[in-house]
Motif scaffolding. Sequence first.
Motif, PDB file in Angstrom:
ATOM      1  N   ALA A 261       4.324  -4.730 -12.065  1.00 34.84           N
ATOM      2  CA  ALA A 261       4.435  -4.074 -10.773  1.00 34.84           C
ATOM      3  C   ALA A 261       3.231  -3.166 -10.559  1.00 34.84           C
ATOM      4  N   VAL A 262       2.739  -3.162  -9.353  1.00 38.14           N
ATOM      5  CA  VAL A 262       1.615  -2.309  -8.965  1.00 38.14           C
ATOM      6  C   VAL A 262       2.032  -1.507  -7.747  1.00 38.14           C
TER       7      VAL A 262
ATOM      8  N   GLY B 174       4.022  -3.123  -4.646  1.00 40.94           N
ATOM      9  CA  GLY B 174       4.775  -4.347  -4.917  1.00 40.94           C
ATOM     10  C   GLY B 174       4.445  -4.955  -6.263  1.00 40.94           C
ATOM     11  N   THR B 175       4.495  -6.271  -6.329  1.00 39.35           N
ATOM     12  CA  THR B 175       4.232  -7.009  -7.559  1.00 39.35           C
ATOM     13  C   THR B 175       3.009  -7.884  -7.358  1.00 39.35           C
ATOM     14  N   ALA B 176       2.085  -7.827  -8.289  1.00 42.57           N
ATOM     15  CA  ALA B 176       0.870  -8.640  -8.207  1.00 42.57           C
ATOM     16  C   ALA B 176       1.008  -9.866  -9.101  1.00 42.57           C
ATOM     17  N   ALA B 177       0.480 -10.972  -8.617  1.00 43.56           N
ATOM     18  CA  ALA B 177       0.461 -12.225  -9.364  1.00 43.56           C
ATOM     19  C   ALA B 177      -0.850 -12.925  -9.036  1.00 43.56           C
TER      20      ALA B 177
ATOM     21  N   SER C 243      -2.866 -12.716  -5.611  1.00 44.57           N
ATOM     22  CA  SER C 243      -2.610 -11.486  -4.847  1.00 44.57           C
ATOM     23  C   SER C 243      -3.920 -10.769  -4.564  1.00 44.57           C
TER      24      SER C 243
ATOM     25  N   PRO D 129      -2.395  -2.375 -14.276  1.00 45.19           N
ATOM     26  CA  PRO D 129      -1.646  -2.425 -13.014  1.00 45.19           C
ATOM     27  C   PRO D 129      -1.603  -1.081 -12.278  1.00 45.19           C
TER      28      PRO D 129
ATOM     29  N   LEU E 177      -1.555  -3.074  -4.108  1.00 51.56           N
ATOM     30  CA  LEU E 177      -1.373  -4.358  -3.439  1.00 51.56           C
ATOM     31  C   LEU E 177      -1.784  -4.238  -1.978  1.00 51.56           C
TER      32      LEU E 177
END
Length: 87
Positions: A1-2, A5-8, A11, A73, A78
Amino acid sequence: AVTGGTAAKGSRVLLRPGRRRADAQDMFLTGRAATVQGVYFDVDGGVYLAVTLDDDLGADLHRWHGRYLYFDPGEVELLAPGKDGAP
């Protein structure tokens, strides 16, 4: 999580280095937009994001060679779709 939100992989993030370390080279990247190319884990369970800079003309070459910039992170934010990452 960053932050945000969530980075993948894929992103888009805004770089905010300095929380993890005070590397002079990373400080030049503050406020720059980047794309996450991978999420990696070290042997101690730490998480790192491999990124390429969106405005780097050599980003394709860096991706091809697997040469990324690595950030914790906590050092990225994001970006919402359509944001350009301008500070």
